[in-house]
Design an enzyme around this catalytic site. Structure first.
Site, mmCIF file in Angstrom:
data_model
loop_
_atom_site.group_PDB
_atom_site.id
_atom_site.type_symbol
_atom_site.label_atom_id
_atom_site.label_comp_id
_atom_site.label_asym_id
_atom_site.label_seq_id
_atom_site.Cartn_x
_atom_site.Cartn_y
_atom_site.Cartn_z
ATOM 1 N N LYS A 9 44.236 1.467 -7.337
ATOM 2 C CA LYS A 9 44.259 0.199 -7.670
ATOM 3 C C LYS A 9 43.796 -0.580 -6.565
ATOM 4 O O LYS A 9 43.840 -0.417 -5.515
ATOM 5 C CB LYS A 9 45.811 -0.237 -8.188
ATOM 6 C CG LYS A 9 46.172 0.553 -9.452
ATOM 7 C CD LYS A 9 47.809 0.281 -9.606
ATOM 8 C CE LYS A 9 48.165 0.866 -10.793
ATOM 9 N NZ LYS A 9 47.680 0.223 -12.055
ATOM 10 N N ARG A 30 50.078 7.824 -20.323
ATOM 11 C CA ARG A 30 49.998 8.435 -21.293
ATOM 12 C C ARG A 30 50.030 9.969 -21.229
ATOM 13 O O ARG A 30 50.255 10.578 -22.044
ATOM 14 C CB ARG A 30 48.619 7.774 -22.192
ATOM 15 C CG ARG A 30 47.264 8.097 -21.393
ATOM 16 C CD ARG A 30 46.343 7.448 -21.857
ATOM 17 N NE ARG A 30 46.497 5.742 -21.502
ATOM 18 C CZ ARG A 30 45.619 5.007 -21.566
ATOM 19 N NH1 ARG A 30 44.524 5.038 -22.394
ATOM 20 N NH2 ARG A 30 45.638 3.737 -21.105
#
Length: 524
Positions: A263, A337
């Site tokens: 990130k 996920r």
């Protein structure tokens, strides 16, 4: 902080000695003959007090009351939402180092459900995080009296409000902690602490046990960190073991760097909040421990860090999930996920009445809904309706988004059964479509809380959402449902009384899930 209900009218409240008296004034207020009512009437007629929600008039030692400070606050139409807004405004204005006791009174009749809103608003306005401060200054307010003509009728709402606050504040505590004070191991310890409540059990699995289960997707996310993963399993058993549980699955990424798909550095500190889904599950169990409802709930938390060291999973790697389905990891920053999918597969063993996963999953959901409503996805209309209703009743709202099959087309892969991302368009939906592949025929819903779990800027901190929503949902389910396998066993026993007792016990045992000793941490 201690909350008490008192059967006091407005005149009696005015005679009580306290640091602050907050009077909630609705549009329908009809003044009595007492001095405080007359003062309120004069303030309204002069225009100094507006009944709009949150409008405030402060007074210091007025002759009409014994309290040091009196705050008149508008509550609009008196709805629960307006009451909560008004109390938050009033308490924020009243709180000071000298304020240890507050009385909150309704200037007129109030709905019983308003009591819960009052408790939550007071707690929210006075919450202080102190864990990692060298000179902590905690909450000063110690006692709050909620005054109503018929206090006895609101006892259940007070208990619900206090339990909700306990759950929300536990969720806030763990979400607010920095990553080095909230590792997967520490999160497991926090879960084990909940086993002090008589109806709660906890087991914490380590890397070896998770590997034995075949959770290859979950393990792939954790492999770049020196912190060992933990898989937390909580059981609240308030009903018979034959009653199908609701399963809550909370994403527990205790810090998310993005992995190899790292990130940007700006605001990366806020990725400590990537375990807010896990924190909300802990919060719900904390509240259940106080309320002791006759229901069964299972909590599953896959907890790990997502780090970019030399052993980290790489973009393009293919991993095998617990379900046997293979996944091409195109973006290691779509890791939530990958841990949730194995937990969802694990959830099926409980033959649940419903499975709800909670996750700070996508920035796309923040773009779609902002910080007002959580995103909600489900192919089950009744489950979706129940979650929406719970969000409205708890003032912790969500909004249903679509799950059309066409949204899943982008998840196709040339090298695995599926990819973990499908491009930018509809990102919150495609993430939900990915999770849907692991829910088989279970009634399932997904809550994307990326926009609602915490606030940034000057008010940076966790919100404790969606503890209130989940609590309302599990408490308001229809009468108990019997697990299919158990129900079948009972039917066979009725039809054929000659079945040997030992054989019958073996049949019944197949419907039970083996559990380890409560609170035990398995070896790494």
């Amino acid at each position: 902080m201690n909350f008490e209900l008192k059967s006091l009218d407005l005149a009696a409240c005015a005679a009580e000695k306290c640091d602050a008296l907050i009077v909630l004034v609705s549009e329908a207020f009809a003044p009595g003959k007492d001095a405080l009512s007359q003062l309120i009437a004069q303030a309204r007629s002069s225009g100094d007090l507006e009944p709009k929600p949150g409008k405030l008039l402060q007074m210091y030692r007025p002759a009409a009351a014994t309290a040091t400070r009196v705050l008149l606050v508008g509550v609009g139409d008196g709805s629960v939402r307006h009451v909560r807004q008004a109390v938050a405004t009033g308490v924020a204005a009243a709180k000071a180092k000298a304020v240890h006791k507050i009385l909150i009174s309704f200037a007129g009749a109030a709905a019983q459900k308003s009591v819960r809103a009052v408790v939550q608003a007071v707690a929210e306005a006075t919450y202080v995080y102190t864990t990692t401060k060298s000179k902590p200054e905690g909450r000063v307010l110690a006692n709050v009296w909620l005054c109503a003509p018929d206090a006895a009728a609101a006892k259940a709402e007070l208990a619900l409000g206090m339990a909700t606050v306990a759950g929300v504040e536990l969720a806030k505590e763990w979400a607010n902690r920095p990553g080095n004070h909230a590792t997967p191991t520490m999160l497991g310890t926090a879960a084990k602490a909940l086993a002090r409540f008589p109806k709660i059990q906890c087991e914490v699995l380590g890397p070896k046990e998770v590997a034995a289960l075949g959770m290859g997707s979950f393990m792939s996310v954790a492999q770049g960190s020196k912190e060992p993963l933990r898989f937390i399993v909580l059981h609240y058993t308030g009903a018979a073991k034959t009653v199908a549980p609701t399963v809550l699955v909370g994403k527990g990424i205790t810090f998310d760097t993005g992995g190899i798909s790292i990130k940007p550095s700006a605001e990366m500190d806020e990725m400590k909040f990537d375990m807010c889904g896990a924190a909300s599950v802990l919060g719900v169990f904390r509240a259940l421990g106080d309320l002791k409802p006759a229901i069964n709930v299972v909590g599953l938390i896959p907890a790990c860090e997502n780090m970019p060291d030399g052993g980290a999973v790489k973009p393009g790697d293919v991993v095998t999930s617990m379900s046997g389905q293979t996944i091409e990891n195109l973006n290691t920053d779509a890791e939530g996920r990958l841990v949730l999918c194995d937990a969802l597969t694990y959830a099926a063993r409980f033959k649940p009445r419903a499975v709800i996963d909670i996750a700070t999953l996508t920035g796309a959901c923040v773009v779609a809904l902002g910080g007002v409503r959580s995103g909600m996805f489900s192919a089950d209309d009744s489950l979706a309706a129940a979650l929406h209703a719970a969000g409205e009743s708890s003032l912790d709202p969500c909004w249903r988004l679509p799950l059309d099959d066409e949204y899943g087309e982008g998840l196709k892969s040339n090298f695995a059964d599926m990819a973990n991302v499908a491009g930018r368009a509809g990102g919150a939906i495609t993430a939900a479509k990915f999770l849907q592949k692991f829910t088989a025929k279970m009634p399932w819903a997904h809550l994307d809380i990326a926009g609602t779990a915490w606030k940034s800027g000057a008010a940076k901190g966790a919100t404790g959402r969606p503890v209130a929503l989940l609590l309302d949902y599990v408490l308001n389910q229809p009468p108990a449902q019997i697990l299919p396998a158990q129900a079948a066993t009972k039917s066979v026993a009725k039809r054929k009384a000659t079945v040997p007792a030992v054989a019958a016990r073996k049949v019944a045992a197949t419907a039970k899930t083996p559990r380890k000793t409560p609170g035990k941490v398995s070896a790494k």
